[in-house]
Write a protein that holds these residues in place. Structure first.
Motif, PDB file in Angstrom:
ATOM      1  N   MET A 171      42.518  37.885  45.145  1.00 18.36           N
ATOM      2  CA  MET A 171      43.186  36.580  45.185  1.00 18.36           C
ATOM      3  C   MET A 171      44.082  36.424  43.952  1.00 18.36           C
ATOM      4  N   ASP A 172      45.286  35.870  44.170  1.00 16.16           N
ATOM      5  CA  ASP A 172      46.205  35.692  43.056  1.00 16.16           C
ATOM      6  C   ASP A 172      45.627  34.711  42.039  1.00 16.16           C
ATOM      7  N   GLU A 173      45.854  35.010  40.778  1.00 16.53           N
ATOM      8  CA  GLU A 173      45.370  34.142  39.715  1.00 16.53           C
ATOM      9  C   GLU A 173      46.399  33.063  39.442  1.00 16.53           C
ATOM     10  N   SER A 174      45.995  31.814  39.525  1.00 16.93           N
ATOM     11  CA  SER A 174      46.928  30.701  39.364  1.00 16.93           C
ATOM     12  C   SER A 174      47.328  30.517  37.901  1.00 16.93           C
ATOM     13  N   ALA A 175      48.578  30.087  37.716  1.00 22.02           N
ATOM     14  CA  ALA A 175      49.072  29.770  36.376  1.00 22.02           C
ATOM     15  C   ALA A 175      48.712  28.343  35.969  1.00 22.02           C
ATOM     16  N   TRP A 176      48.022  27.607  36.861  1.00 20.01           N
ATOM     17  CA  TRP A 176      47.742  26.205  36.571  1.00 20.01           C
ATOM     18  C   TRP A 176      46.954  25.985  35.281  1.00 20.01           C
ATOM     19  N   PRO A 177      45.937  26.789  34.961  1.00 17.75           N
ATOM     20  CA  PRO A 177      45.249  26.556  33.683  1.00 17.75           C
ATOM     21  C   PRO A 177      46.199  26.578  32.479  1.00 17.75           C
ATOM     22  N   GLU A 178      47.210  27.433  32.508  1.00 18.71           N
ATOM     23  CA  GLU A 178      48.191  27.475  31.412  1.00 18.71           C
ATOM     24  C   GLU A 178      49.003  26.179  31.388  1.00 18.71           C
ATOM     25  N   VAL A 179      49.451  25.742  32.560  1.00 20.14           N
ATOM     26  CA  VAL A 179      50.233  24.506  32.632  1.00 20.14           C
ATOM     27  C   VAL A 179      49.378  23.321  32.193  1.00 20.14           C
ATOM     28  N   ALA A 180      48.149  23.261  32.683  1.00 19.26           N
ATOM     29  CA  ALA A 180      47.256  22.154  32.340  1.00 19.26           C
ATOM     30  C   ALA A 180      46.979  22.101  30.843  1.00 19.26           C
ATOM     31  N   ALA A 181      46.848  23.254  30.226  1.00 16.21           N
ATOM     32  CA  ALA A 181      46.614  23.292  28.779  1.00 16.21           C
ATOM     33  C   ALA A 181      47.826  22.755  28.029  1.00 16.21           C
ATOM     34  N   ALA A 182      49.025  23.090  28.504  1.00 18.63           N
ATOM     35  CA  ALA A 182      50.248  22.593  27.869  1.00 18.63           C
ATOM     36  C   ALA A 182      50.374  21.084  28.052  1.00 18.63           C
ATOM     37  N   VAL A 183      49.972  20.584  29.218  1.00 17.75           N
ATOM     38  CA  VAL A 183      49.985  19.142  29.469  1.00 17.75           C
ATOM     39  C   VAL A 183      49.049  18.426  28.496  1.00 17.75           C
ATOM     40  N   THR A 184      47.855  18.960  28.330  1.00 18.56           N
ATOM     41  CA  THR A 184      46.861  18.351  27.442  1.00 18.56           C
ATOM     42  C   THR A 184      47.331  18.333  25.997  1.00 18.56           C
ATOM     43  N   ALA A 185      48.044  19.372  25.586  1.00 16.63           N
ATOM     44  CA  ALA A 185      48.479  19.497  24.195  1.00 16.63           C
ATOM     45  C   ALA A 185      49.798  18.785  23.906  1.00 16.63           C
ATOM     46  N   VAL A 189      51.782  12.523  29.236  1.00 22.30           N
ATOM     47  CA  VAL A 189      52.178  13.235  30.451  1.00 22.30           C
ATOM     48  C   VAL A 189      51.198  12.837  31.551  1.00 22.30           C
ATOM     49  N   GLU A 190      51.716  12.226  32.609  1.00 21.19           N
ATOM     50  CA  GLU A 190      50.872  11.825  33.736  1.00 21.19           C
ATOM     51  C   GLU A 190      51.015  12.842  34.853  1.00 21.19           C
ATOM     52  N   VAL A 191      49.882  13.363  35.318  1.00 19.21           N
ATOM     53  CA  VAL A 191      49.875  14.315  36.428  1.00 19.21           C
ATOM     54  C   VAL A 191      49.651  13.535  37.714  1.00 19.21           C
ATOM     55  N   LEU A 192      50.662  13.478  38.567  1.00 22.95           N
ATOM     56  CA  LEU A 192      50.528  12.769  39.839  1.00 22.95           C
ATOM     57  C   LEU A 192      49.747  13.641  40.814  1.00 22.95           C
ATOM     58  N   PRO A 193      48.831  13.050  41.573  1.00 15.91           N
ATOM     59  CA  PRO A 193      47.999  13.848  42.480  1.00 15.91           C
ATOM     60  C   PRO A 193      48.814  14.489  43.604  1.00 15.91           C
ATOM     61  N   ALA A 194      48.362  15.661  44.020  1.00 17.06           N
ATOM     62  CA  ALA A 194      49.027  16.403  45.093  1.00 17.06           C
ATOM     63  C   ALA A 194      48.259  16.254  46.394  1.00 17.06           C
ATOM     64  N   ASP A 195      48.969  16.238  47.493  1.00 21.71           N
ATOM     65  CA  ASP A 195      48.352  16.319  48.813  1.00 21.71           C
ATOM     66  C   ASP A 195      48.289  17.800  49.187  1.00 21.71           C
ATOM     67  N   PRO A 196      47.093  18.359  49.379  1.00 22.81           N
ATOM     68  CA  PRO A 196      46.963  19.810  49.589  1.00 22.81           C
ATOM     69  C   PRO A 196      47.795  20.342  50.760  1.00 22.81           C
ATOM     70  N   THR A 197      47.842  19.604  51.859  1.00 22.11           N
ATOM     71  CA  THR A 197      48.609  20.073  53.020  1.00 22.11           C
ATOM     72  C   THR A 197      50.106  20.103  52.712  1.00 22.11           C
ATOM     73  N   ARG A 198      50.584  19.038  52.094  1.00 24.84           N
ATOM     74  CA  ARG A 198      52.002  18.988  51.735  1.00 24.84           C
ATOM     75  C   ARG A 198      52.335  20.057  50.700  1.00 24.84           C
ATOM     76  N   ALA A 199      51.437  20.254  49.741  1.00 25.36           N
ATOM     77  CA  ALA A 199      51.662  21.264  48.713  1.00 25.36           C
ATOM     78  C   ALA A 199      51.757  22.654  49.314  1.00 25.36           C
ATOM     79  N   ASP A 232      59.632  28.814  30.665  1.00 21.93           N
ATOM     80  CA  ASP A 232      60.044  28.568  29.283  1.00 21.93           C
ATOM     81  C   ASP A 232      60.527  27.129  29.111  1.00 21.93           C
ATOM     82  N   TRP A 233      61.273  26.648  30.107  1.00 19.27           N
ATOM     83  CA  TRP A 233      61.787  25.267  30.044  1.00 19.27           C
ATOM     84  C   TRP A 233      60.637  24.265  30.067  1.00 19.27           C
ATOM     85  N   LEU A 234      59.723  24.422  31.030  1.00 21.58           N
ATOM     86  CA  LEU A 234      58.634  23.456  31.144  1.00 21.58           C
ATOM     87  C   LEU A 234      57.718  23.522  29.932  1.00 21.58           C
ATOM     88  N   TYR A 235      57.461  24.719  29.416  1.00 20.78           N
ATOM     89  CA  TYR A 235      56.627  24.834  28.223  1.00 20.78           C
ATOM     90  C   TYR A 235      57.277  24.089  27.056  1.00 20.78           C
TER      91      TYR A 235
END
Length: 204
Positions: free
Chosen positions: A1-15, A20-30, A129-132
């Motif tokens: 299974m592919d390893e998601s980059a989300w933990p990296e993004v989430a860590a950058a959001v926290t720091a 930074v507000e994370v709006l919830p995602a709808d799994p089907t739409r996502a 790089d831009w989002l980071y």
């Protein structure tokens, strides 16, 4: 299974040095958005699309697009694959960020269309790089000439799908100082189209 980059993004959001507000995602739409973009969650863009409806960065000044939330659109809905344009974010003044190739065969980079000069600026950064950089605190310097005293509370009062209509607009001599202009909440799409239309009319 592919390893998601989300933990990296989430860590950058926290720091991040600003809210930074994370709006919830709808799994089907996502899932539909990922399929439309033909990307996986291993990329930062894929991780944002899969795990968020969008990100409201720095009191909501920047809206990083994800898989959509409320009136905030998703990435595929705002993009033009035929032209190789992937819209990734909007700011509260109607500025637009797209991820595209500057020329055929080049590495895709993020470009910004600003309401102050009505032109596209190549930021020479890939999406991650831009989002980071955004999450690490780049926005105050980037928007130094487009902010006014007390903007934080004004911006925080807008819905994610709203922006400010500024008059006189920032691309005019009279509109350069945003502390003295008229500001009114309008639909985000309306603000974006106003500046795009102005650029076409002025030949920018």
């Amino acid at each position: 299974m592919d390893e998601s980059a989300w933990p990296e993004v989430a860590a950058a959001v926290t720091a991040a040095p600003y809210p930074v507000e994370v709006l919830p995602a709808d799994p089907t739409r996502a899932a539909g958005c990922l399929a439309a973009l033909e990307i996986t969650t291993r990329s930062w863009l894929g991780a944002v699309v899969a795990n968020t409806g969008g990100l409201l960065v720095d009191h909501g000044w920047l809206r990083v697009l994800g898989s959509g939330h409320g009136g905030l659109p998703d990435v595929p809905a705002e993009s033009d694959p035929a032209r190789g344009l992937v819209t990734i974010g909007y700011d509260v003044l109607g500025g637009q960020f797209v991820w595209t190739q500057a020329q055929p065969g080049a590495r895709p980079t993020v470009h910004y269309f600003g309401p102050d000069d009505l032109g596209w600026l190549d930021l020479e950064q890939g999406y991650a790089d831009w989002l980071y950089a955004v999450l690490a605190g780049s926005l105050p310097a980037f928007y130094e000439t487009l902010r006014w005293p007390g903007w934080e509370s004004e911006v925080a009062g807008l819905a994610p799908d709203q922006a400010f209509s500024v008059w006189p607009p920032p691309f005019t001599r009279e509109g350069k100082d945003l502390s003295v202009v008229s500001r009114m909440a309008v639909p985000l799409a309306e603000a974006v189209s106003f500046y795009q239309d102005a650029a076409r009319q002025l030949g920018s």
